[in-house]
Motif scaffolding. Structure first.
Motif, PDB file in Angstrom:
ATOM      1  N   ASP A 161     -17.195 -25.116 -14.133  1.00 14.90           N
ATOM      2  CA  ASP A 161     -15.797 -24.900 -13.736  1.00 14.90           C
ATOM      3  C   ASP A 161     -15.039 -26.206 -13.969  1.00 14.90           C
ATOM      4  OD1 ASP A 161     -13.369 -24.464 -12.601  1.00 14.90           O
ATOM      5  OD2 ASP A 161     -14.118 -23.735 -10.682  1.00 14.90           O
ATOM      6  N   LEU A 162     -13.986 -26.123 -14.754  1.00 14.15           N
ATOM      7  CA  LEU A 162     -13.264 -27.357 -15.097  1.00 14.15           C
ATOM      8  C   LEU A 162     -12.450 -27.906 -13.924  1.00 14.15           C
ATOM      9  CD1 LEU A 162     -11.946 -26.792 -18.726  1.00 14.15           C
ATOM     10  CD2 LEU A 162     -13.862 -28.185 -17.975  1.00 14.15           C
ATOM     11  N   GLY A 163     -12.078 -27.031 -13.004  1.00 19.57           N
ATOM     12  CA  GLY A 163     -11.203 -27.492 -11.919  1.00 19.57           C
ATOM     13  C   GLY A 163     -11.966 -27.999 -10.721  1.00 19.57           C
ATOM     14  N   LEU A 164     -12.685 -29.104 -10.899  1.00 17.33           N
ATOM     15  CA  LEU A 164     -13.439 -29.659  -9.773  1.00 17.33           C
ATOM     16  C   LEU A 164     -12.578 -30.648  -9.014  1.00 17.33           C
ATOM     17  CD1 LEU A 164     -16.793 -30.269 -11.630  1.00 17.33           C
ATOM     18  CD2 LEU A 164     -16.381 -28.571  -9.845  1.00 17.33           C
ATOM     19  N   PRO A 165     -12.775 -30.708  -7.679  1.00 19.36           N
ATOM     20  CA  PRO A 165     -11.893 -31.589  -6.901  1.00 19.36           C
ATOM     21  C   PRO A 165     -12.177 -33.070  -7.140  1.00 19.36           C
ATOM     22  CG  PRO A 165     -13.531 -30.527  -5.485  1.00 19.36           C
ATOM     23  CD  PRO A 165     -13.665 -29.914  -6.839  1.00 19.36           C
TER      24      PRO A 165
END
Lengths: 439, 225
Positions: free
Chosen positions: B51-55
């Motif tokens: 997942d590209l949207g990591l925090p």
């Protein structure tokens, strides 16, 4: 009419009115002035004659003549003086216009009549000036005045139009900027060059308004995009969970059906989210327009895609390609979606009772490439037509979420394709797409 | 095969994991970029779902890093839909595929199968069903030496049903597989029904098709031993 032309026209009209009034009144005034001046001259001459009489006596003047009278004309008969004894008691002192016969020629004179007493005798003095003379002067003055007035009108008209053009130039610039603006974000931010504070203020206010609108638009789009975006992950979680439930195979048939129904509902939610995101991305110009392709090929692909559905309904899709159009700066998959949605809509609303056909017609009109897509479905009312491109205003259909045509509109706007929609209840609906010339 | 799921949404990660385990994958999960980075440094994976949207981590950085250490692995990028530039960058950096949220687990499964076939040379030989056989490479369906003439859509539909054999597929799952998300999701249940109807008609010209079952209230299923 443009302000500049209005100003020029108004200026010209007021000047012409002024000239007309002047021309109407001029003869009267000229005559008055001339008469007064001539009369003054005549009175002057009378005084001179009276001085001479006082010095030399009246006898000396009329003594030599046979009939006790004196008369003198100048050579061109412009003036004359006469002096004679009069058999009257009344004293005359008036100026009149009278005709005199001189060498068998009738000439109009302005004549001063003056009577006076010398040694109990009454004498009558007449001094006349030819009216011809007066008229000539009058005519000269009038000609000169006319020429001057004409020059005045022409020069002032040119000066006025030049001035008003220069003055309204900033306004024209602002108007041009507004005309060229297709959306607030594309408003020309170059300020207008002017020393007129009103225009500068107008320009500044317009710019601020545009920025404000643009800002609000952007914010609205961002909110839609953000909300939609944030919903993607939770929806993904629920979908995975439901799919796992079905896949596990431990569900009874009614439960499996329920879960499947939930998945269908979820799919609708996904459709709405994805459509809103698509619209937001198109409107925010996040797609690249750099593909070259033939519209005919694209349309054939779309038709091939929908054909099975149409023929299952007993409908025919008739395609007529009079000419082709090569897109040079476009996004192929977006245009695919656009045509798919329109043609699929046409098929969807054409009813199940095999009513007529759906027509796709490509043609060129006034050098402009156009595509007409028409169905013979139930058609729409005027109110429906007016709001058909708005979000969530769907026509009665079992599937879909009322965003298909909103997507169409955003893609068309993005490619500067104009869409005209006409529909008649009971006769069907027609989409007319006009492509920009330069593409 | 070993799979690492890098996904900060824990419930999504565990759903994917549960599904893949059933498909006989060995699955590990990482919920942060750091965790993922550590796992990648220690273990070798065949698949990394990222997942590209990591925090805490730039997804693309993680991809670059992971590819250096673990260049044998197949990478599938999971991302919120449509971030075109990220997709392009991800594929540039050597990701093998890209899947947009929300996706169907079956779609993920078929993508992974396709990559496995391509990348690990896994010979998924012909799939036999009824009296037919399907060759995924040459995209041909044969029946007793006779070729069945199918359209591209019909072939894809059949292939997808066979990949997920003995499993009821909903119309939406089939629709998404065939048309992706391109059509603005103007989902029309008719589409699948019509194509299945035509597919059945075509296959029935050659041999019985009773194995292609309509599951009431759900969708379709290919029943194959």
């Amino acid at each position: 009419m443009k302000l500049r032309y209005k100003l020029a026209l108004y200026n010209l009209l007021t000047k012409l009115l002024f000239v007309a009034v002047f021309l109407l009144l001029m003869p009267y005034f000229l005559e008055r002035i001339n008469t007064i001046q001539t009369d003054n001259e005549l009175i002057n001459k009378r005084e001179q004659v009276m001085d001479i009489i006082a010095e030399y006596g009246v006898e000396g003047l009329i003594a030599d003549s046979a009939n006790n009278a004196f008369g003198s004309y100048n050579i061109l008969k412009q003036e004359y003086i006469s002096l004679e004894k009069a058999e009257t008691d009344s004293l005359w002192n008036f100026i009149e216009i009278a005709q005199r016969m001189v060498d068998e020629e009738v000439i109009n004179y302005r004549v001063l009549n003056y009577s006076f007493m010398v040694d109990g005798e009454t004498y009558l003095l007449e001094i006349g000036t030819s009216l011809d003379n007066i008229y000539k002067t009058e005519r000269n003055i009038r000609t000169i005045t006319l020429i001057l007035l004409g020059l005045f009108v022409i020069i002032s008209f040119i000066a006025d139009t030049t001035l008003s053009r220069v003055l309204t130039q900033p306004l024209e610039f602002i108007t041009r900027k507004l005309k060229e603006t297709k959306s607030p974000s594309l408003y020309n931010r170059q300020p207008v060059k002017t020393s007129t504070t009103d225009f500068a203020y107008l320009d500044q206010t317009l710019l601020e308004l545009m920025q404000k609108i643009d800002e609000l638009f952007t914010k609205e789009k961002e909110i839609t995009a953000n909300i939609s975006h944030e919903l993607l992950t939770p929806v993904s979680v629920v979908q995975s969970r439901l799919e796992n439930l079905i896949n596990d195979g431990g569900l009874s048939e009614p439960h499996a059906e329920k879960v499947s129904e939930s998945l269908r509902t979820l799919h609708r939610l996904k459709g709405i989210i994805n459509s809103l995101l698509l619209i937001a991305r198109v409107e925010n110009r996040q797609f690249i327009k750099n593909e070259q392709f033939s519209l005919e090929e694209l349309l054939r692909e779309v038709i091939e895609e929908i054909e099975p559905i149409a023929s299952d309904k007993g409908l025919q899709i008739q395609a007529l390609f009079e000419c082709d159009h090569n897109m040079t700066r476009a996004n192929r998959s977006l245009l695919f979606t656009l045509f798919f949605n329109i043609i699929n809509n046409a098929v969807k609303f054409s009813g199940t009772e095999a009513k007529g056909s759906v027509e796709v017609h490509c043609f060129s009109e006034n050098d402009q490439f156009k595509i007409r897509i028409s169905d013979q479905g139930p058609g729409m009312t005027e109110e429906q037509v007016a709001e058909v491109f708005q979000r969530f205003k769907k026509r009665k259909s079992p599937d879909g979420h009322g965003l298909g045509l909103a997507i169409v509109k955003s893609i068309a706007d993005f490619h500067e394709i104009s869409i005209q929609l006409s529909s008649k209840l009971g006769f069907g609906t027609t989409f007319l797409l006009s492509f920009p010339k330069e593409m | 095969m070993n799979v690492l799921i890098v996904e900060d949404e824990k419930s999504l990660a565990s759903e994917i994991a549960a599904f893949l385990e059933k498909e006989h994958y060995l699955v590990e999960m990482a919920h942060t970029g750091m965790e993922a980075s550590e796992k990648i440094a220690v273990n070798l994976y065949d698949f990394i779902l990222l997942d590209l949207g990591l925090p805490d981590y730039d997804g693309l950085d993680l991809l670059r890093e992971a590819r250096e250490i673990n260049h044998e692995a197949a990478f599938i990028i999971i991302t919120a839909r449509g971030e075109v530039s990220e997709k392009v960058k991800g594929l540039d950096l050597g990701a093998d595929d890209y899947i947009a949220k929300p996706f169907s687990l079956l779609e993920l499964n078929s993508r992974m199968a396709a990559i496995a076939r391509r990348k690990f040379g896994q010979r998924t030989s012909h799939i036999n069903f009824g009296q037919f056989s399907l060759d995924p490479l040459s995209r041909k369906v044969m029946c007793h030496e006779r070729e069945v003439d199918l359209t591209k859509k019909q072939f894809d539909l059949l292939h997808y049903l066979l990949l997920n054999k003995n499993r009821a597929l909903t119309r939406m799952q089939l629709y998404e597989h065939i048309w992706g998300n391109m059509l603005g999701d103007e989902y029309d249940s008719n589409f699948i029904d019509v194509h299945i109807k035509n597919l059945r008609k075509k296959l029935a010209e050659y041999a019985p098709v009773e194995w292609l079952e309509t599951v009431r209230g759900v969708g379709y299923r290919a029943n194959i031993d």
